[in-house]
Design a protein around this motif. Structure first.
Motif, PDB file in Angstrom:
ATOM      1  N   GLY A  92      27.658  43.444  50.171  1.00 58.26           N
ATOM      2  CA  GLY A  92      27.570  44.464  49.126  1.00 58.26           C
ATOM      3  C   GLY A  92      28.902  45.012  48.700  1.00 58.26           C
ATOM      4  O   GLY A  92      29.007  46.152  48.278  1.00 58.26           O
ATOM      5  N   THR A  93      29.967  44.235  48.809  1.00 61.88           N
ATOM      6  CA  THR A  93      31.264  44.739  48.367  1.00 61.88           C
ATOM      7  C   THR A  93      31.748  43.992  47.131  1.00 61.88           C
ATOM      8  O   THR A  93      32.915  44.009  46.812  1.00 61.88           O
ATOM      9  CB  THR A  93      32.330  44.567  49.470  1.00 61.88           C
ATOM     10  N   ARG A  94      30.817  43.330  46.440  1.00 62.10           N
ATOM     11  CA  ARG A  94      31.227  42.568  45.276  1.00 62.10           C
ATOM     12  C   ARG A  94      31.326  43.489  44.066  1.00 62.10           C
ATOM     13  O   ARG A  94      30.327  43.947  43.537  1.00 62.10           O
ATOM     14  CB  ARG A  94      30.237  41.448  45.004  1.00 62.10           C
ATOM     15  N   THR A  95      32.532  43.778  43.684  1.00 62.17           N
ATOM     16  CA  THR A  95      32.723  44.613  42.501  1.00 62.17           C
ATOM     17  C   THR A  95      32.658  43.725  41.268  1.00 62.17           C
ATOM     18  O   THR A  95      32.611  42.504  41.363  1.00 62.17           O
ATOM     19  CB  THR A  95      34.095  45.284  42.522  1.00 62.17           C
ATOM     20  N   LEU A  96      32.695  44.363  40.135  1.00 63.12           N
ATOM     21  CA  LEU A  96      32.613  43.597  38.900  1.00 63.12           C
ATOM     22  C   LEU A  96      33.788  42.631  38.787  1.00 63.12           C
ATOM     23  O   LEU A  96      33.616  41.462  38.448  1.00 63.12           O
ATOM     24  CB  LEU A  96      32.600  44.552  37.698  1.00 63.12           C
ATOM     25  N   SER A  97      34.980  43.111  39.120  1.00 67.05           N
ATOM     26  CA  SER A  97      36.103  42.186  38.965  1.00 67.05           C
ATOM     27  C   SER A  97      36.015  41.067  39.993  1.00 67.05           C
ATOM     28  O   SER A  97      36.437  39.952  39.722  1.00 67.05           O
ATOM     29  CB  SER A  97      37.447  42.908  38.998  1.00 67.05           C
ATOM     30  N   TYR A  98      35.427  41.350  41.153  1.00 64.61           N
ATOM     31  CA  TYR A  98      35.262  40.269  42.116  1.00 64.61           C
ATOM     32  C   TYR A  98      34.218  39.271  41.641  1.00 64.61           C
ATOM     33  O   TYR A  98      34.361  38.056  41.822  1.00 64.61           O
ATOM     34  CB  TYR A  98      34.890  40.812  43.497  1.00 64.61           C
ATOM     35  N   LEU A  99      33.180  39.783  41.018  1.00 62.54           N
ATOM     36  CA  LEU A  99      32.141  38.906  40.489  1.00 62.54           C
ATOM     37  C   LEU A  99      32.740  37.976  39.437  1.00 62.54           C
ATOM     38  O   LEU A  99      32.458  36.773  39.403  1.00 62.54           O
ATOM     39  CB  LEU A  99      31.020  39.750  39.875  1.00 62.54           C
ATOM     40  N   ILE A 100      33.600  38.527  38.611  1.00 65.52           N
ATOM     41  CA  ILE A 100      34.255  37.701  37.593  1.00 65.52           C
ATOM     42  C   ILE A 100      35.118  36.641  38.271  1.00 65.52           C
ATOM     43  O   ILE A 100      35.116  35.479  37.880  1.00 65.52           O
ATOM     44  CB  ILE A 100      35.102  38.585  36.663  1.00 65.52           C
ATOM     45  N   PHE A 101      35.820  37.066  39.304  1.00 61.75           N
ATOM     46  CA  PHE A 101      36.626  36.104  40.062  1.00 61.75           C
ATOM     47  C   PHE A 101      35.765  34.950  40.555  1.00 61.75           C
ATOM     48  O   PHE A 101      36.125  33.783  40.435  1.00 61.75           O
ATOM     49  CB  PHE A 101      37.294  36.834  41.238  1.00 61.75           C
ATOM     50  N   GLN A 102      34.594  35.301  41.082  1.00 59.64           N
ATOM     51  CA  GLN A 102      33.721  34.239  41.595  1.00 59.64           C
ATOM     52  C   GLN A 102      33.271  33.302  40.475  1.00 59.64           C
ATOM     53  O   GLN A 102      33.221  32.094  40.651  1.00 59.64           O
ATOM     54  CB  GLN A 102      32.501  34.854  42.283  1.00 59.64           C
ATOM     55  N   ARG A 103      32.955  33.890  39.330  1.00 54.15           N
ATOM     56  CA  ARG A 103      32.488  33.062  38.224  1.00 54.15           C
ATOM     57  C   ARG A 103      33.606  32.164  37.707  1.00 54.15           C
ATOM     58  O   ARG A 103      33.416  30.995  37.446  1.00 54.15           O
ATOM     59  CB  ARG A 103      31.977  33.947  37.078  1.00 54.15           C
ATOM     60  N   VAL A 104      34.784  32.741  37.570  1.00 56.52           N
ATOM     61  CA  VAL A 104      35.873  31.984  36.970  1.00 56.52           C
ATOM     62  C   VAL A 104      36.447  30.987  37.957  1.00 56.52           C
ATOM     63  O   VAL A 104      36.589  29.808  37.654  1.00 56.52           O
ATOM     64  CB  VAL A 104      36.983  32.924  36.470  1.00 56.52           C
ATOM     65  N   LEU A 105      36.784  31.466  39.139  1.00 58.23           N
ATOM     66  CA  LEU A 105      37.554  30.607  40.032  1.00 58.23           C
ATOM     67  C   LEU A 105      36.699  29.857  41.032  1.00 58.23           C
ATOM     68  O   LEU A 105      36.931  28.691  41.286  1.00 58.23           O
ATOM     69  CB  LEU A 105      38.622  31.427  40.745  1.00 58.23           C
ATOM     70  N   GLU A 106      35.703  30.508  41.585  1.00 56.07           N
ATOM     71  CA  GLU A 106      34.914  29.793  42.578  1.00 56.07           C
ATOM     72  C   GLU A 106      33.892  28.891  41.915  1.00 56.07           C
ATOM     73  O   GLU A 106      33.694  27.763  42.331  1.00 56.07           O
ATOM     74  CB  GLU A 106      34.258  30.774  43.541  1.00 56.07           C
TER      75      GLU A 106
END
Ligand SMILES: Nc1ncnc2c1ncn2[C@@H]1O[C@H](COP(=O)(O)OP(=O)(O)OP(=O)(O)O)[C@@H](O)[C@H]1O
Ligand SMILES: Nc1ncnc2c1ncn2[C@@H]1O[C@H](COP(=O)(O)OP(=O)(O)OP(=O)(O)O)[C@@H](O)[C@H]1O
Ligand SMILES: [Mg+2]
Ligand SMILES: [Mg+2]
Lengths: 415, 287, 276, 334, 334
Positions: free
Chosen positions: B239-253
Motif C-alpha cells: 500500500g505504498t504505491r503513490t501516483l508517481s510510483y504507479l506511473i513509474f510502474q506503467r512506464v518503466l516496468e
C-alpha cells in the motif's frame, strides 16, 4: 586501431560482477581497451537499460541482462547477434539450457556470465539433530516436516527461509516456480490468467502456512540478500534459492559454512515439475554501438574459459562464475566443489520451454517471456507480499492478481 | 521605479527564465500528451497508432488508481502534519535560551543534507530491518517481537523516513519566523493577562501562519514527486504505491508509454488541483 | 522577553534540545559509526556503540571498487554548475519581479513553482528522447542544464524574496548617480544581496546534490554523480551494512561538511522570506 | 545652471490621476520646498523631475532643454532620499565616489572632490567606515556628499530629515540651509513639516491632492494664504478658523486668526471661553479654549507663562489687522 | 487607585548597571513623564514597573502592596507600546477584547466596554478592520483602547507617539491629555521629546544614564533647572550656555539664558554679534548669532518677524532675572 577505445558496460552489483570489475585491468592490459563500469542495483539497472535500449539511447556498449530480456530484445533486433564468436571461445561449450534461454530463433544474443537454477540448501547439523535425512529430490511435504523439526524459536532458528519480497525477480520468481511445482500456471493457452484456479490457491496457501509456521519474522520483505544473511548467521534450517548462493553459504562470510547440504528444489507430491528456475546474467551488445568489435572482445574475455581459470587461480574454484559452461563441470578440480553437481543437476532439471504441468503459450520458468511480464508480475507479487504480511487473505491476493493480469493482457492486446 | 524604460528592461530580463521554464514545461508536456493518446509499447514495436482516450480510461479504471491517489494524499498529509506539528514545537524549543544552541541547530539540520536514496537505504537496512536492524535489536532487548516495519507498517514507516528528511526544513523556517515575532506583541499579551498557552495559540501560532504556508507549499512540491524513498524501501508494495510510483510502474516496468503518459497527465492534473488549492491559501498569505 | 532566564530553566531547555537534536541526528551518527565497523560488528546483537575495533577497511573496499573521485567531481560540477547558471538567469528575473512588479508578478512566480510539480517519472521518456536528439546523454553539461531548470523556480523565488527586502530607493539612487542597468545590478544590487545569494546558492547546491532521479537516469559513466555511486551499493549480495554505511557516508560527507560550515547562511536561506 | 520648468505635467498611476496637469517654474539657484499633507503627490512630483517616473503627459525642461524623455542619469540632477539610500556594502568614500565612477571621471579628480566634500560636511574621519557604522546625521551627510560631488544642476531632496530625531533635525536643517547659501545651486526639497518649509525655503509650493494650492515665499504664505487650506497648513499652532455669525460680522464665510494674534485676558475681551488643556512650554503657553462659537477649541498662544487652569473662564481679543477672511469657496477675500 | 512606589530599585543587564538604585514616588492620578536622552534607561524603568523585567534589587510597591515578584498580568497595569504591539491577525474589536477575554469577562460586559472605548476613541467605524488597514494614529488609539478596557490601576506609555508624524503627534498628545483628565488614572509616560514632556506632565522625571537628574512640574524644571543637563534638555530652542569671562561676571562657571529671554536690537545692547541663519516662522524668528564669546552660535528667539539678514550686525541684551547660574560641578547656584 583501437588503442584508445573505451567501452561502457552496465552491470548489476552482485558479487560475481563486482569481482569481474576487479580483473578489468587485466583485460585492458591485454587489449588496450579501457572499460567504464556503470554498476547499479538490479531494479535500477533494469529500468535504466530498458529505457536506453527502447529509445536507442546508445549509452552502453555492453549491457548485463538476463534470460527474460534477451529473447525479447533479440527478436526486436536490438541486440547484436553473437554468431561469429571466435573458435577458441567455443560457443558449444555453453550449457544447452543457458544457450537456449539466451537465444531467439536459434541465434545467441547474449553470452552467459554465470547461470543458476534454484535448489534446497540445508543445515546438515540441524537435520541430523532432528533425526531426518534429506533426500536428493525432496517433496514439499518433506520440506514442511523438516522445517517443523528444525524450527527452534528459542535459539532464534527458523525452520525455513524463503523469498517473500515483492518484485518479479524476487518473491515473484519464487512463487511462480512454487506454483509450477503445484501444477499451476500464469496463463492458459488463450492468455487467460489462471490465478482463479485451485492449483494457485494450493500453492499459495501452502507457502503462507509454511512460512507463518516456520519462517522468519517479516519474511514478506525478505529477498535473496536478506535470506542469505539470515542463513549465514545460522538462523535458517533450510533455504531454497539460487544455486549461486551455494558459494556464499560455504564461503568466508558464513558462520555455518561447514554444515551445508544441497538438494533439488522440491515438488508437490505427485506433480512432476519441480520448483526450480533457470536464470543467467549475460552480457549483450546493443545494436548500433560504435564499439561493436571491442565489446565483442570484452564479452569473449569475460565469459571465456580463461576467465574462469583466472578466477580459480586467484580465488579458488568455489568462487568461479558457475552455471555457464559444460567444461567447468567436467573439470575435476571443480567437481570437488561440494555444490557443483547439484547445481548442474538443478540447471538440467529446468526446461524453459516446458515449465508447467499444463501447456502454456509462453517460454520461461519463473517468468513469462513477454514484454508486459515484469510490470505485471511485480504488481502481482506485491499483492502476494501483502498477503504474506497478513494484510490480506490469500484469496484476496489471488483475486487481485487475476484482475491485474487480465487488465494488463487486455491493455497489451493479447485478449 | 516603474518607468517605461525599466518596464521594458524588466520584460527582457524576465525572458530567459520564463522562456526556459516554459520550454521545460511545454515540451515534455506536449510530448506526454501526444504519447498519452497513442498505443506506445516500446518492447512490442513502439508506436502503434492513435487510441483516443483508451489510455486515460484504462488508467483510471485500473484497480490501482484510486488507492494510489489515496496513498499519495496520505503520504502528503501525513508528512505535512508531522513536520509542521513537530517543527513548531522544535522551533519553539530551539528559540529558548540554552547552551550550545548552534550545535543543536546543526544536529537538527543534518538530515536535510542526506540524499533521499541514502536515507532510504540507511533506514531500511540499518534501522528497520526486522532481523538485523537497530529497531529489531531494541525491540528484542525489551522482550518484544521485532516489527517488520516495511511490510506491517509500510506507510507509517515511509512517512517516518520522509518526515525525518523534511523536519529540518520545516523547523528552520518556523524557527526564523518565531524569531521574527515582535517581542512587544508577546509582552503586550502578557500584560493583557495571557498565559503561556494563550500566548502560543493567540499570538505565536497566527504569526506563524505565513511560514507554515511556505512550508506547506514547498514541501508539497517535493512530496508529490517522492520516488526514491519508495523505490528503495518497498518498491510500491504494502500500500505504498503513490501516483508517481504507479506511473513509474506503467512506464518503466510495464513499458507502456501510452498508459504511463496518460497517468502522467493525471498526475499533472492532481498536482494542479493541489496547486490551485495551495495558491488559494498561499495567495492570501503571501504578502 | 528580556527577563532574566534562570539557569535552571536554561538547563532544562538545553537538556531537552540536546536529546531531541541527538535523536534526530542519530541515524546519521549511527551510519558513520557503522562504516567503521566490520560487517559482523555492524549487525551484532546487542549493537556495539563506540567500543569496537575501528577499521577503515570498508572505505578502502569502496574506494577500490568505484572511482569515487569522479563521482564526487561530477556531483560538484553538476550541483555547482546548475546553481551558478540558475543564479545568473534568476538574478535578472528576480530583479524584474522585485523592483518592477506588475499585477502578474505573483502569478508568474507561482506558475514557475508549479512547473516543479511535473511528475518526473511521467516525463522521463520524452526527456530521454530529447536528450538523445541533442546528444546530451551522459553529459555533465546536459545534466547541469536540467538540474538548473528544475531548481530555477526555487532560485527565482528565493532571490525575489531577498531582493524585495532591499529598498528600491538604493537602486534609484544608483540610477540617479548615473548607473546603467548593468552597473545597477552588478555594483549595487548583487553585492547588497550577497547574503541572500549565498543562502540561495547553498540551498540549491544541496537540492541539486541530492537530486536522484534525473542524475541517475540521464547518466551512464562519464557524468554520473554520487547519487549513481550510491545506487550501486543498494542491496548487493551478502552482509553489507558496514560497506553500505561507508558508501553512504562518502556520498553525504562532502555536503554535510559544507552545510555545517555554512549553517548560518543556510538557516537564512531556508527562510524563504518567511520573515516579515 | 539649474532652471527647471514643468509644463502641463500630469501623472496617472493606472487610472488614478495623482497629479493633474500642472505648471511650475523653479529658477536657477532657488531653494524650493514642496509641502503638503501625506499622499498629496510631493514625492511623485519630485520623482517626475528626477526621471524616476515617466510623465503621463506634459514636458519637463531643464535649463531650457526638454528632459522629459531623458533617463535619470542624464538629467544632471542629484537626489537625496528619505532613507539616505546609501550603498551599505561600500565605504563612505566609495559611496561618494560612485557617481563619479559611473561617469568615468579620472581618479585624481575624484579624490579631490571627495576630499572637498568630506571637509565641507565634516566627514573626513569617517571616509573609511561603512554606512552601517554611522549615526543617522552622519549618514544624511554622506548622502548629501554623494550628491554634491556630481556638481549637479540641481539637488532634489525627499524628506531628508524625517528619519532624524528632533534635535538632529534642527541641526541638519541649518546645515542644508548653509550649504545652499554656499553652493547657490537650485534645490528642490520635499517635506511635510511646515516648520522646515518656513525656515528653509526661498519659495514654498503647497500641494494638495496633486494640485498646487499656492506658490510663494514663506512670509507671503504666512501673511496672505490664498485659501483656507494654505492658511491651516502654514503656521504652528494652526490658524483658528471661525465660521458662522462671527465670520459674518466680517462679511466672510470663514475668518481665520492665528493663535499668536489673540490676546488672552482673565477680565475682559471680545470672546469668552473656558480653558481646556493648557500646555506650558515655559517660553510659551498654548491654551485650548472651548466655548467660542464657530471654532472649538480655539488655540491661543501666549508668550511666557500664563497661569490659567483647566476650567477657568478667559476672554479673548483678536488683533483686527491680522484677521484673514475667506469666502464660501475657501478662497481668500480681497 | 494607582500609586506606584520604587524603593532602591536597581537594574543590571549582566554586569552593566543600567539603573543604579533609585527611589521614585508616583501618586495616584498623576501624569508622570520620564524624559531623557536615548539609552538613558527610560524604557527599562517603565518595564521594571510593568514587570516585564525583573529588578536586580529593590522593591516596587503598587498601592502599598509589594509587587516586585508579581507577574505583569497581576499588577493591574496596562501598557501602550511604541510599536503599538497590536495583534495583526485580529480585528480591532478582538484586539480590544483580548485582555477581557483572557480575564474571562462575560460577553455582555466585554461588548459594553468595547463600545464605550470605541466611542471615546472615535474607533466605532473601524472595529472590524485589521490593524494593517488603519493609519498610524488610529492604531495608536486601538492600543490605548486595549489598555482602557482593563480599567487598570495605571497606564504605562512607552514613546507612544514617536512613530507618528508631526501633525498627528500634536493631535494625539491632546487626546491623551484629555483622556487623563477624564479618567484621572495614574499615567506613566516615556518620551525623549521635551515638548511632549512639558505639555503633558504633571510631573517630569529627567533621567540621564539611569540616574534621576530632577523631578518636578514642567514649569519648575523650566524655571529652576537643577543642573546644566536639565537646563539644556528642557526648553526649545535650547538654553544658551555661556562660559568664560561673561559667566565670571556673574560669579558663575557657566551662565544660561534661554533664547526667548534675549532682546535683539540693531542699534545697541550688551553683546554684539553677526547674524548667521535667521529662521522665519512667521510667528517667531529664530536668529543664530555668531561672535558672542563663550557661546557660538547663540540662538535668539524674537516674536513675530524681525527683518535681519545673514551678515547683519546685531546687539543682544539678556533679561537679567532670567539668567541661570551654574557652578563648576554643573549644579545650579543659589
Ligand atoms: N507606484 C505607485 N502606484 C500607484 N499609486 C501610487 C504609486 N506611488 C504613489 N502612489 C499614490 O500617489 C499618491 C501620491 O503619493 P506620493 O508618494 O507622491 O505622496 P507624498 O506626498 O510623497 O506623501 P508622503 O508625505 O506620505 O511621502 C498617493 O495617493 C499614493 O498612494
Ligand atoms: N535586554 C538588554 N540587555 C542589555 N542591555 C540592555 C537591554 N535593554 C536595554 N539595555 C541597555 O540599557 C540602557 C537603557 O536602555 P533603555 O531601552 O531603557 O533606554 P531608553 O531610555 O528607553 O532609550 P530610547 O529613548 O532609545 O528608547 C541602554 O544602554 C541599553 O543598551
Ligand atoms: Mg513622499
Ligand atoms: Mg526606550
Amino acid at each position: 586501431d583501437g588503442h584508445s577505445a573505451t567501452i561502457t558496460i552496465a552491470t548489476v552489483n552482485n558479487g560475481d560482477m563486482v569481482r569481474m570489475q576487479g580483473y578489468t585491468d587485466k583485460f585492458t592490459e591485454e587489449t588496450g581497451i579501457a572499460v567504464e563500469w556503470v554498476t547499479l542495483e538490479e531494479n535500477t539497472l533494469r529500468s535504466r537499460v530498458t529505457t536506453d535500449i527502447t529509445t536507442k539511447g546508445g549509452q552502453f556498449d555492453i549491457m548485463t541482462i538476463g534470460m527474460y530480456e534477451t529473447p525479447i530484445w533479440g527478436a526486436n533486433g536490438w541486440l547484436v547477434p553473437l554468431d561469429d564468436l571466435s573458435a577458441e571461445y567455443d560457443v558449444d561449450d555453453i550449457l544447452p539450457a543457458m544457450r537456449n534461454g539466451l537465444s531467439n530463433d536459434g541465434t545467441l544474443y547474449a553470452a552467459p556470465f554465470y547461470g543458476e537454477s534454484s535448489m534446497v540448501m540445508y543445515r546438515t547439523d540441524l537435520m541430523e539433530a532432528a533425526g531426518l535425512e534429506m533426500p536428493s529430490d525432496p517433496t514439499w511435504q518433506f520440506i514442511r516436516e523438516a522445517a517443523a523439526a528444525m524450527d527452534n524459536p528459542a535459539e532464534d532458528i527458523n525452520g525455513i527461509c524463503l523469498r517473500g519480497k515483492a518484485g518479479w525477480g524476487e518473491g515473484g520468481a519464487f512463487i511462480t516456480v512454487t506454483g509450477n511445482s503445484f501444477g499451476a500456471r500464469w496463463f492458459d493457452e488463450d492468455w487467460n490468467a489462471q490465478f482463479d484456479q485451485p492449483q494457485w490457491a494450493d500453492a499459495l496457501n501452502f507457502y503462507v502456512n509454511l512460512m507463518n509456521d516456520y519462517g522468519p519474522e517479516g519474511y514478506a520483505t525478505n529477498g535473496f540478500n536478506e535470506n542469505l544473511s539470515l542463513f549465514n548467521q545460522g538462523k535458517c534450517g533450510m533455504w531454497i534459492d539460487a544455486t549461486v548462493a551455494a558459494s556464499f553459504v560455504t564461503g568466508d562470510d558464513s558462520t555455518v559454512a561447514d554444515h551445508v547440504g544441497f538438494a533439488l528444489a522440491p515438488n508437490n507430491e505427485g506433480v512432476e515439475k519441480r520448483a526450480n528456475w533457470l536464470w543467467a546474467w549475460a552480457l549483450a551488445i546493443p545494436a548500433g554501438t560504435q564499439q561493436e568489435a571491442e565489446a565483442k572482445q570484452f564479452i569473449e574475455w569475460a565469459t571465456s574459459k580463461d576467465y574462469i581459470e583466472l578466477v580459480a587461480a586467484n580465488e579458488g574454484w568455489a568462487n568461479v562464475p558457475p552455471g555457464a559452461r559444460t567444461s567447468l563441470y567436467e573439470n575435476p578440480e571443480y567437481q570437488k566443489v561440494p555444490f557443483a553437481q547439484m547445481t548442474l543437476d538443478s540447471i538440467n532439471a529446468a526446461d524453459p520451454t516446458d515449465p508447467t504441468v499444463d501447456p502454456v503459450p509462453y517460454v520461461g520458468i519463473q517468468f513469462v517471456a513477454i514484454p508486459e511480464f515484469a510490470g505485471m508480475a511485480t504488481e502481482v507479487s506485491q499483492e502476494f507480499s501483502a498477503a504474506y504480511a497478513g494484510q490480506q487473505t490469500v484469496e484476496e491476493a489471488l483475486a487481485k492478481a487475476q484482475a491485474i493480469t487480465n487488465e494488463t493482457m487486455e491493455a497489451a492486446g493479447y485478449r | 521605479m516603474a518607468t517605461k524604460a525599466s518596464r521594458s528592461a524588466a520584460r527582457v530580463m524576465m525572458a530567459p527564465a520564463v522562456i526556459l521554464l516554459l520550454g521545460w514545461m511545454l515540451v515534455p508536456l506536449i510530448m506526454t500528451l501526444w504519447f498519452s493518446f497513442r498505443t506506445y509499447l516500446p518492447l512490442r514495436g513502439g508506436d502503434q497508432g492513435w487510441t483516443g482516450f483508451d489510455n486515460y480510461v484504462r488508467f483510471v479504471t485500473s484497480s490501482s488508481f484510486w488507492p494510489a491517489i489515496a496513498t499519495t494524499l496520505t503520504l502528503l498529509i501525513g508528512v505535512l502534519v508531522i513536520t509542521i506539528v513537530l517543527g513548531v514545537l522544535l522551533a519553539i524549543l530551539l528559540d529558548q535560551p540554552m547552551w550550545g544552541q548552534g550545535v543543536v541547530r546543526i544536529l537538527v539540520i543534518a538530515p536535510f543534507f542526506v540524499m533521499p536514496t541514502v536515507s532510504a537505504l540507511v533506514w531500511k537496512n540499518i534501522f528497520m530491518d526486522p532481523t538485523n536492524g537497530l529497531f529489531a535489536h531494541l525491540w528484542r532487548f525489551f522482550g518484544a517481537e521485532p516489527v517488520s516495519w516495511l511490510s506491517d507498517a509500510a506507510m507509517p514507516s515511509i512517512i517516518l523516513i520522509v518526515s525525518w528528511q523534511w523536519l529540518p526544513f520545516a523547523t528552520l523556517i518556523l524557527l526564523t519566523a518565531i524569531q521574527s515575532l515582535d517581542s512587544e506583541q508577546l509582552e503586550a499579551a502578557e500584560m493583557d493577562g495571557a498565559s503561556v498557552l494563550s500566548r502560543f495559540f493567540y499570538i505565536a501560532l497566527p504569526h506563524l501562519s505565513r511560514a507554515i504556508t511556505i512550508v506547506v507549499l514547498i514541501q508539497t512540491i517535493f512530496l508529490l514527486a517522492i520516488f526514491a524513498e519508495i523505490f528503495v524501501t518497498t518498491g510500491g508494495a504494502f500500500g505504498t504505491r503513490t501516483l508517481s510510483y504507479l506511473i513509474f510502474q506503467r512506464v518503466l516496468e510495464s513499458q507502456n508509454i501510452g498508459l504511463g503518459s496518460a497517468g502522467g497527465v493525471y498526475a499533472i492534473i492532481l498536482a494542479n488541483i493541489v496547486a490551485i488549492f495551495l495558491m488559494r491559501i498561499v495567495g492570501k498569505n503571501l504578502d | 522577553m528580556a527577563r532574566a532566564v534562570t539557569n535552571q530553566r536554561k538547563a532544562i531547555n538545553t537538556t531537552a534540545a540536546w536529546i531531541i537534536g541527538l535523536l534526530i541526528f542519530f541515524p546519521i551518527l549511527w551510519t558513520i559509526l557503522t562504516s567503521f565497523k566490520t560487517e559482523a560488528q555492524a549487525i551484532s546483537d546487542p549493537p556495539v556503540f563506540l567500543f569496537f575495533d575501528w577499521t577503515t577497511e570498508n572505505y578502502s573496499t569502496v574506494m577500490e571498487r568505484s572511482n569515487y573521485g569522479r563521482f564526487l567531481w561530477n556531483s560538484i560540477f553538476i550541483a555547482g554548475g546548475s546553481t551558478l547558471l540558475g543564479i545568473i538567469i534568476a538574478i535578472p528575473a528576480a530583479w524584474s519581479m522585485a523592483f518592477v512588479p506588475s499585477k502578474r508578478t505573483k502569478d508568474i512566480l507561482l506558475w514557475m513553482l508549479s512547473t516543479k510539480m511535473l511528475p518526473a517519472v511521467g516525463v522521463l521518456y520524452p526527456i530521454y528522447l530529447l536528450f538523445i536528439q541533442f546528444g546530451l546523454l551522459d553529459n555533465v553539461y546536459g545534466l547541469t542544464f536540467v538540474l538548473m531548470l528544475i531548481n530555477l523556480p526555487i532560485i527565482v523565488w528565493m532571490l525575489y524574496t531577498y531582493f524585495r527586502e532591499i529598498p528600491g530607493e538604493i537602486l534609484e539612487a544608483a540610477r540617479m548617480d548615473g548607473a546603467g542597468l548593468k552597473s545597477e545590478i552588478l555594483y549595487v544590487l548583487t553585492p547588497m544581496a550577497i547574503p541572500g545569494i549565498a543562502s540561495t546558492v547553498l540551498l540549491n547546491f544541496i537540492l541539486a546534490w541530492n537530486e536522484a532521479f534525473w542524475t541517475l537516469n540521464l547518466t551512464a559513466a562519464k557524468a554520473a554523480p554520487l547519487t549513481a555511486f550510491i545506487a550501486s551499493y543498494s542491496s548487493p549480495e551478502g552482509l553489507f551494512y558496514a560497506k553500505l554505511s561507508a558508501a553512504s557516508t562518502m556520498a553525504i560527507a562532502p555536503i554535510l561538511i559544507m552545510g555545517w560550515f555554512s549553517q548560518k547562511q543556510l538557516v537564512r536561506g531556508l527562510t524563504f522570506g518567511a520573515v516579515k | 545652471m539649474g532652471r527647471i520648468e514643468l509644463k502641463q505635467v500630469q501623472k496617472k498611476f493606472g487610472d488614478v490621476e495623482v497629479i493633474p496637469p500642472l505648471d511650475l517654474e523653479i529658477n536657477d539657484g532657488e531653494f524650493v520646498v514642496f509641502v503638503g499633507p501625506s499622499g498629496c503627490g510631493k514625492s511623485t512630483l519630485l520623482r517626475l523631475i528626477a526621471g524616476l517616473e515617466d510623465t503621463t503627459a506634459g514636458n519637463i525642461e531643464i535649463d531650457g532643454a526638454d528632459a522629459t524623455a531623458l533617463p535619470p542619469a542624464k538629467r544632471r540632477l542629484a537626489m537625496v532620499f528619505q532613507s539616505y539610500a546609501l550603498y551599505p556594502h561600500m565605504s563612505v568614500r566609495k559611496n561618494i565616489a560612485f557617481p563619479m565612477k559611473m561617469a568615468g571621471m579620472d581618479q585624481a579628480e575624484q579624490d579631490k572632490r571627495i576630499e572637498n566634500a568630506a571637509k565641507a560636511l565634516n566627514l573626513t574621519d569617517y571616509l573609511d567606515r561603512r554606512p552601517g557604522q554611522l549615526s543617522g546625521g552622519q549618514r544624511q551627510r554622506v548622502a548629501i556628499g554623494r550628491a554634491i560631488v556630481r556638481e549637479p544642476a540641481a539637488f532634489l531632496f525627499d524628506e531628508p530629515l524625517s528619519n532624524l530625531d528632533a534635535a538632529l533635525r534642527v541641526g541638519m536643517r541649518m546645515e542644508i540651509s548653509e550649504l545652499h547659501k554656499k553652493l547657490a545651486t537650485t534645490m528642490v526639497y520635499v517635506t511635510h513639516d511646515q516648520v522646515e518649509a518656513m525656515t528653509m525655503a526661498d519659495k514654498i509650493v503647497v500641494l494638495q491632492a496633486g494640485v498646487i494650492e499656492q506658490v510663494g515665499s514663506p512670509l507671503e504664505l504666512y501673511r496672505t494664504p490664498r485659501n483656507k487650506f494654505v492658511a491651516g497648513f502654514i503656521g504652528s499652532p494652526k490658524m483658528n478658523l471661525i465660521e458662522g455669525p462671527e465670520a459674518a460680522k466680517h462679511d466672510a464665510h470663514t475668518i481665520g486668526i492665528r493663535p499668536e494674534h489673540i490676546e488672552v485676558s482673565t477680565t475682559e475681551g471680545q470672546w469668552q471661553g473656558t480653558v481646556g488643556v493648557a500646555e506650558h512650554l515655559g517660553s510659551d503657553t498654548f491654551i485650548h479654549i472651548h466655548g467660542i462659537p464657530g471654532c472649538d477649541p480655539m488655540t491661543v498662544r501666549a508668550s511666557g507663562e500664563v497661569t490659567v487652569k483647566h476650567g477657568d473662564t478667559v476672554y479673548l481679543t483678536p488683533s483686527a489687522p491680522q484677521i484673514h477672511k475667506f469666502g464660501a469657496d475657501g478662497l481668500r477675500m480681497s
